[in-house]
Design an enzyme around this catalytic site. Sequence first.
Site, PDB file in Angstrom:
ATOM      1  N   LYS B 199     -12.985   0.889   1.566  1.00  0.00           N
ATOM      2  CA  LYS B 199     -11.703   1.100   2.234  1.00  0.00           C
ATOM      3  C   LYS B 199     -11.626   0.171   3.426  1.00  0.00           C
ATOM      4  O   LYS B 199     -12.654  -0.222   3.993  1.00  0.00           O
ATOM      5  CB  LYS B 199     -11.521   2.542   2.687  1.00  0.00           C
ATOM      6  CG  LYS B 199     -12.389   2.890   3.865  1.00  0.00           C
ATOM      7  CD  LYS B 199     -11.660   3.661   4.944  1.00  0.00           C
ATOM      8  CE  LYS B 199     -10.571   2.843   5.567  1.00  0.00           C
ATOM      9  NZ  LYS B 199     -10.283   3.251   6.950  1.00  0.00           N
ATOM     10  N   THR B 210     -11.897   1.214  10.535  1.00  0.00           N
ATOM     11  CA  THR B 210     -13.143   1.201   9.796  1.00  0.00           C
ATOM     12  C   THR B 210     -13.041   0.442   8.495  1.00  0.00           C
ATOM     13  O   THR B 210     -12.044   0.524   7.804  1.00  0.00           O
ATOM     14  CB  THR B 210     -13.577   2.642   9.432  1.00  0.00           C
ATOM     15  OG1 THR B 210     -13.450   3.463  10.569  1.00  0.00           O
ATOM     16  CG2 THR B 210     -14.995   2.670   8.925  1.00  0.00           C
ATOM     17  N   SER B 425       1.891   8.313  17.658  1.00  0.00           N
ATOM     18  CA  SER B 425       2.271   9.692  17.303  1.00  0.00           C
ATOM     19  C   SER B 425       3.337   9.712  16.224  1.00  0.00           C
ATOM     20  O   SER B 425       3.934   8.706  15.905  1.00  0.00           O
ATOM     21  CB  SER B 425       2.780  10.415  18.536  1.00  0.00           C
ATOM     22  OG  SER B 425       3.882   9.703  19.059  1.00  0.00           O
TER      23      SER B 425
END
Lengths: 425, 425
Positions: B199, B210, B425
């Site tokens: 990923k 990541t 957000s």
Amino acid sequence: MPTITRLLPETAKADAAPLAPREGATKLAPVDGVRFAAVEAGVRYQGRLDVMLAELAPGSSVAGVFTRSATRAAPVLMCERHLKILPAADAPFAILVNSGNANAFTGKHGDTSTDTLATALADRLGCPATHIFPASTGVIGERLPHDRIEAKLDELIAGLSAENGARAAAAIMTTDTYVKGASTTCDLGAPVTISGIAKGSGMIAPDMATMLVYIFTDAAIARPVLQEILSELTHETFNAITVDGDTSTSDTLILGATGRAEMKRIETRDDPRVQVFEEALHAVMLDLAHQVVRDGEGARKFVEIAVSGAASDASARRIGMSIANSPLVKTAIAGEDPNWGRIVMAVGKSGEPADRDRLTIRFGDVLVAQEGWVAESYSEDAGAEHMKQDEITIRVDLGIGGGTDTVWTCDLTDRYIAINADYRS
Amino acid sequence: MPTITRLLPETAKADAAPLAPREGATKLAPVDGVRFAAVEAGVRYQGRLDVMLAELAPGSSVAGVFTRSATRAAPVLMCERHLKILPAADAPFAILVNSGNANAFTGKHGDTSTDTLATALADRLGCPATHIFPASTGVIGERLPHDRIEAKLDELIAGLSAENGARAAAAIMTTDTYVKGASTTCDLGAPVTISGIAKGSGMIAPDMATMLVYIFTDAAIARPVLQEILSELTHETFNAITVDGDTSTSDTLILGATGRAEMKRIETRDDPRVQVFEEALHAVMLDLAHQVVRDGEGARKFVEIAVSGAASDASARRIGMSIANSPLVKTAIAGEDPNWGRIVMAVGKSGEPADRDRLTIRFGDVLVAQEGWVAESYSEDAGAEHMKQDEITIRVDLGIGGGTDTVWTCDLTDRYIAINADYRS
């Protein structure tokens, strides 16, 4: 702090340059012994000033700092050669700059162009060709039509005037959205003026690849001292800014001191007046450096990154630049997002000594993170409030040593992509 | 070249992922001794798989390579510790990964979370806690709600199956636009399978930070040999790609070899079968690395940069990365602009030995520049034609030595800015 007077941009488009100076002078403060001229030579642009000449009086001291790129352009290589040669006592110096064509990656043709122009100009001014400091900025890889510049030399010389600094600043622009100039004064036993002009906003638009800075003073300073001061101050001014981390093939910074002020010449570094001069020169250099960042491609935010507590000053610089050049940090700032996780990331990737649990991060005065985690007192609203401003300060303390440094950058916006992904033609 | 079967993305949105695989298998080829499970634990995302468990049979050899970031996340630090400890002979190993929360920059709380989960999982699997290799990917700086994961451990273990590789690949996605998997086979005296999932697309969206890669094989290889092979191949695969030059705090690459194939175990590096295995493993690693670049944020072009004639291989790598990370090069590619001046600039700024007049640049097979200037045979149309393709090749020959290296990247588009400037957000 010395008072700086900026050149007021007449040409700034409010939308294109939201961070342009809003106050200043329409003329660059004249420096005794320095005259400027600018003409339309049609090197590439039509209907605008594109060549400038600055002449410095005989006896001037000239110092310079240049790009460290391994693919330096022909004019840069000539300036480096000329600075190493002892000047003649009674002949003037000249700076000759064109915009529209960078004369970079032009092979042997590039050297022919700079040689031809330097010789032709030196003949007319009555100085050795080694007194000429050229620069070119614009398209890379196209042969410089130097005949168009040569044909304008007489007109340039006839137009020389101490009052033409702002015109010179306009002639060296490529895709800059406004002219950049700054002046100050200091007292070295006699009143002394320092005036500089600059162009650039990183590697600028498609093929426009240069930051050019010319600073003049009537102070009397021996050349070795002048060079030493210039090199040192460059580290904390022009070398402390970044727009996109890309380094031009033509970056040029020249400082000329005419010695016309009524002062005893500064001969050594330990002359107590050096500190006064350095402070004034530093203020001019820093202001011009900030103006370049403020005109960074697509910039909407001016960002100061202050690093402390690092293993050394050099380590603090590398950590600062790792943050300043991170596309993720810069896009977060563009989005007004107080995204301190990306600051942590950029510190981590810098390759410098750091300890996650000793790191402190502040946005302006807002404490964001400490002891390896978000601060108890931190509220996302307080962070977001700081990010809404035009001028952002990010403070990072590593907590492991005494190293400090400050660098400046701008945000990375969709306009940067639009400017740079446009096809050249 | 070993034949690679890619995992076919069911979830790819054609618009978001123009470079996603168009053919492949819907299941990841099973590896004897490896079982997968994935569940919805609601760590942060709702209504999707977000935790995966991979179990490796007792006697497996496990090797790993991790981010060199100085601000590594808690799970990375645990993996590094566990790899150094001699494993128990008769106990299984497990990889436990959640998406939605990176458990990075979470101070001592982060260690508590990984300790708690490793102990709880080890108890249930009947292995020492040092057999557990965790990873977390998602928001930085928020406490991991590890109780939500702990509550799902029994369900995960009950669901373990050799057929669940594609579900595991889906569970570790954050803002990836499609699942990434690749498999191949080779003959080491017995037929051996290598299957991997990955990923990542650089530092991905706002706080998703990541690249995770898990590769499995039934080959029988001693751990020290496996680690050596993995480390070496990482240099020319995952360490040779860049999306935005930003390095995650959590990058993790684990390779597990179960030894279930009917072969004599490879005990030393000079075993002639090592070369066969390396070739197959390299193909899987390179394909997964390319898939990560192809899913780079906003990517529309896949770019290979092949550097030759450099002072050394290491110098060639730094020059390649200087080009691959240049925002000006990447935006030019996005604009389909054959802007070789920016390649010259990026070579120049790399800090590596280069000679302007010996530089040769090609776009695909089109000779663009040589001997310090644009090639006589070059036409802008030929360059522009190459840039219109989805897959771009830039070849740079320095002409000064025997150093070579190849790196891969993607273009820099307005979608990168849109993705990363969005408020979290």
